[in-house]
Design a protein around this motif. Structure first.
Motif, PDB file in Angstrom:
ATOM      1  N   TYR A  65       7.154  -9.663  -0.472  1.00 33.05           N
ATOM      2  CA  TYR A  65       6.110  -9.106  -1.328  1.00 33.05           C
ATOM      3  C   TYR A  65       4.781  -9.343  -0.634  1.00 33.05           C
ATOM      4  O   TYR A  65       4.619 -10.334   0.083  1.00 33.05           O
ATOM      5  CB  TYR A  65       6.076  -9.813  -2.692  1.00 33.05           C
ATOM      6  N   HIS A  66       3.839  -8.445  -0.847  1.00 35.94           N
ATOM      7  CA  HIS A  66       2.482  -8.717  -0.381  1.00 35.94           C
ATOM      8  C   HIS A  66       1.472  -8.135  -1.353  1.00 35.94           C
ATOM      9  O   HIS A  66       1.791  -7.264  -2.154  1.00 35.94           O
ATOM     10  CB  HIS A  66       2.262  -8.245   1.066  1.00 35.94           C
ATOM     11  N   VAL A  67       0.249  -8.635  -1.279  1.00 38.49           N
ATOM     12  CA  VAL A  67      -0.826  -8.251  -2.184  1.00 38.49           C
ATOM     13  C   VAL A  67      -1.848  -7.420  -1.422  1.00 38.49           C
ATOM     14  O   VAL A  67      -2.200  -7.757  -0.288  1.00 38.49           O
ATOM     15  CB  VAL A  67      -1.502  -9.524  -2.767  1.00 38.49           C
ATOM     16  N   ASP A  68      -2.326  -6.351  -2.053  1.00 35.43           N
ATOM     17  CA  ASP A  68      -3.450  -5.577  -1.530  1.00 35.43           C
ATOM     18  C   ASP A  68      -4.685  -5.923  -2.341  1.00 35.43           C
ATOM     19  O   ASP A  68      -4.641  -5.904  -3.583  1.00 35.43           O
ATOM     20  CB  ASP A  68      -3.208  -4.072  -1.646  1.00 35.43           C
ATOM     21  N   ILE A  69      -5.769  -6.233  -1.647  1.00 28.16           N
ATOM     22  CA  ILE A  69      -7.057  -6.500  -2.285  1.00 28.16           C
ATOM     23  C   ILE A  69      -7.996  -5.383  -1.874  1.00 28.16           C
ATOM     24  O   ILE A  69      -8.158  -5.110  -0.680  1.00 28.16           O
ATOM     25  CB  ILE A  69      -7.613  -7.870  -1.846  1.00 28.16           C
ATOM     26  N   GLU A  70      -8.590  -4.719  -2.866  1.00 25.02           N
ATOM     27  CA  GLU A  70      -9.559  -3.670  -2.549  1.00 25.02           C
ATOM     28  C   GLU A  70     -10.964  -4.229  -2.702  1.00 25.02           C
ATOM     29  O   GLU A  70     -11.210  -5.118  -3.517  1.00 25.02           O
ATOM     30  CB  GLU A  70      -9.355  -2.441  -3.439  1.00 25.02           C
ATOM     31  N   ALA A  86      -7.449 -17.681   5.889  1.00 26.18           N
ATOM     32  CA  ALA A  86      -6.552 -16.589   6.291  1.00 26.18           C
ATOM     33  C   ALA A  86      -6.791 -16.241   7.755  1.00 26.18           C
ATOM     34  O   ALA A  86      -7.867 -16.513   8.301  1.00 26.18           O
ATOM     35  CB  ALA A  86      -6.785 -15.353   5.418  1.00 26.18           C
ATOM     36  N   GLU A  87      -5.790 -15.642   8.382  1.00 23.41           N
ATOM     37  CA  GLU A  87      -5.911 -15.196   9.776  1.00 23.41           C
ATOM     38  C   GLU A  87      -5.700 -13.693   9.832  1.00 23.41           C
ATOM     39  O   GLU A  87      -4.757 -13.168   9.237  1.00 23.41           O
ATOM     40  CB  GLU A  87      -4.854 -15.866  10.650  1.00 23.41           C
ATOM     41  N   LEU A  88      -6.571 -13.006  10.560  1.00 25.76           N
ATOM     42  CA  LEU A  88      -6.408 -11.571  10.757  1.00 25.76           C
ATOM     43  C   LEU A  88      -5.223 -11.344  11.685  1.00 25.76           C
ATOM     44  O   LEU A  88      -5.158 -11.903  12.777  1.00 25.76           O
ATOM     45  CB  LEU A  88      -7.676 -10.959  11.356  1.00 25.76           C
ATOM     46  N   VAL A  89      -4.263 -10.537  11.231  1.00 25.78           N
ATOM     47  CA  VAL A  89      -3.073 -10.233  12.018  1.00 25.78           C
ATOM     48  C   VAL A  89      -3.283  -8.947  12.805  1.00 25.78           C
ATOM     49  O   VAL A  89      -3.036  -8.883  14.004  1.00 25.78           O
ATOM     50  CB  VAL A  89      -1.824 -10.111  11.110  1.00 25.78           C
ATOM     51  N   GLN A  90      -3.746  -7.902  12.112  1.00 25.74           N
ATOM     52  CA  GLN A  90      -3.998  -6.620  12.768  1.00 25.74           C
ATOM     53  C   GLN A  90      -4.736  -5.695  11.823  1.00 25.74           C
ATOM     54  O   GLN A  90      -4.896  -5.999  10.639  1.00 25.74           O
ATOM     55  CB  GLN A  90      -2.704  -5.952  13.227  1.00 25.74           C
ATOM     56  N   ARG A  91      -5.167  -4.573  12.352  1.00 25.18           N
ATOM     57  CA  ARG A  91      -5.762  -3.507  11.551  1.00 25.18           C
ATOM     58  C   ARG A  91      -4.833  -2.306  11.628  1.00 25.18           C
ATOM     59  O   ARG A  91      -4.285  -2.017  12.692  1.00 25.18           O
ATOM     60  CB  ARG A  91      -7.149  -3.141  12.073  1.00 25.18           C
ATOM     61  N   TRP A  92      -4.667  -1.632  10.502  1.00 19.67           N
ATOM     62  CA  TRP A  92      -3.843  -0.425  10.446  1.00 19.67           C
ATOM     63  C   TRP A  92      -4.574   0.555   9.551  1.00 19.67           C
ATOM     64  O   TRP A  92      -4.805   0.278   8.375  1.00 19.67           O
ATOM     65  CB  TRP A  92      -2.463  -0.754   9.886  1.00 19.67           C
ATOM     66  N   GLN A  93      -4.978   1.678  10.122  1.00 20.97           N
ATOM     67  CA  GLN A  93      -5.818   2.646   9.429  1.00 20.97           C
ATOM     68  C   GLN A  93      -7.041   1.917   8.886  1.00 20.97           C
ATOM     69  O   GLN A  93      -7.727   1.251   9.646  1.00 20.97           O
ATOM     70  CB  GLN A  93      -5.015   3.404   8.377  1.00 20.97           C
ATOM     71  N   GLY A 102       0.210 -20.636   4.209  1.00 19.48           N
ATOM     72  CA  GLY A 102       1.510 -20.570   3.565  1.00 19.48           C
ATOM     73  C   GLY A 102       2.352 -19.437   4.122  1.00 19.48           C
ATOM     74  O   GLY A 102       3.540 -19.356   3.863  1.00 19.48           O
ATOM     75  N   GLY A 103       1.716 -18.518   4.883  1.00 23.19           N
ATOM     76  CA  GLY A 103       2.450 -17.477   5.581  1.00 23.19           C
ATOM     77  C   GLY A 103       2.533 -16.122   4.916  1.00 23.19           C
ATOM     78  O   GLY A 103       3.063 -15.183   5.500  1.00 23.19           O
ATOM     79  N   HIS A 104       2.036 -15.982   3.702  1.00 21.83           N
ATOM     80  CA  HIS A 104       2.136 -14.696   3.007  1.00 21.83           C
ATOM     81  C   HIS A 104       1.153 -13.677   3.562  1.00 21.83           C
ATOM     82  O   HIS A 104       0.027 -14.011   3.921  1.00 21.83           O
ATOM     83  CB  HIS A 104       1.884 -14.892   1.508  1.00 21.83           C
ATOM     84  N   LEU A 105       1.605 -12.419   3.588  1.00 20.15           N
ATOM     85  CA  LEU A 105       0.738 -11.335   4.039  1.00 20.15           C
ATOM     86  C   LEU A 105      -0.110 -10.821   2.889  1.00 20.15           C
ATOM     87  O   LEU A 105       0.303 -10.861   1.731  1.00 20.15           O
ATOM     88  CB  LEU A 105       1.568 -10.174   4.597  1.00 20.15           C
ATOM     89  N   LEU A 106      -1.293 -10.344   3.217  1.00 21.28           N
ATOM     90  CA  LEU A 106      -2.134  -9.634   2.277  1.00 21.28           C
ATOM     91  C   LEU A 106      -2.939  -8.613   3.053  1.00 21.28           C
ATOM     92  O   LEU A 106      -3.112  -8.743   4.268  1.00 21.28           O
ATOM     93  CB  LEU A 106      -3.051 -10.571   1.494  1.00 21.28           C
TER      94      LEU A 106
END
Length: 126
Positions: A65-70, A86-93, A102-106
């Motif tokens: 599961y992951h969360v989107d924050i607008e 948090a750590e920036l992993v990448q940009r997509w669009q 804790g390792g969760h994506l957002l």
């Protein structure tokens, strides 16, 4: 100063399992799944939650599961979350993908919801 809010919770599902997962979540939540025509990797589950979008996303990775924050200022929100650990992993669009402690994506993205909903529910950050 900028504002942000939780926009969506995504059920990331391996691509080959999306059809079965869609059937399950649609029936479990009592809603009709709707593929998004312009973004075929997303299947919306409208009406499943109140004010927060719930959708499946086809991924070439493990289920999670992951969360989107607008945000009305995604770069400021990115900086705020990085300062919190948090750590920036990448940009997509237009999306900034981060990994929280804790390792969760957002993801942080520009405002996608109805402006009135965003205005009524977003938090303001200094």
């Amino acid at each position: 100063m900028h504002r942000s809010r939780v926009y969506a919770v995504l059920i990331d599902t391996p691509r080959e399992q999306v059809a079965g997962a869609t059937d399950f979540w649609s029936a479990a939540l009592g809603v009709q799944a709707r593929p998004l025509p312009d973004e075929p990797q997303f299947i919306s589950l409208p009406g499943a939650t109140d004010g927060v979008r719930l959708a499946l996303q086809a991924v070439d990775d493990a289920p999670r599961y992951h969360v989107d924050i607008e945000s009305d200022d995604p770069e400021a929100e990115l900086e705020r979350l990085v300062a919190l650990g948090a750590e920036l992993v990448q940009r997509w669009q237009e999306c900034r993908i981060l990994r929280a402690p804790g390792g969760h994506l957002l993801c942080v993205l520009p405002v996608e919801s109805d402006q009135a909903l965003f205005d009524a529910t977003a938090k303001t950050w200094a």
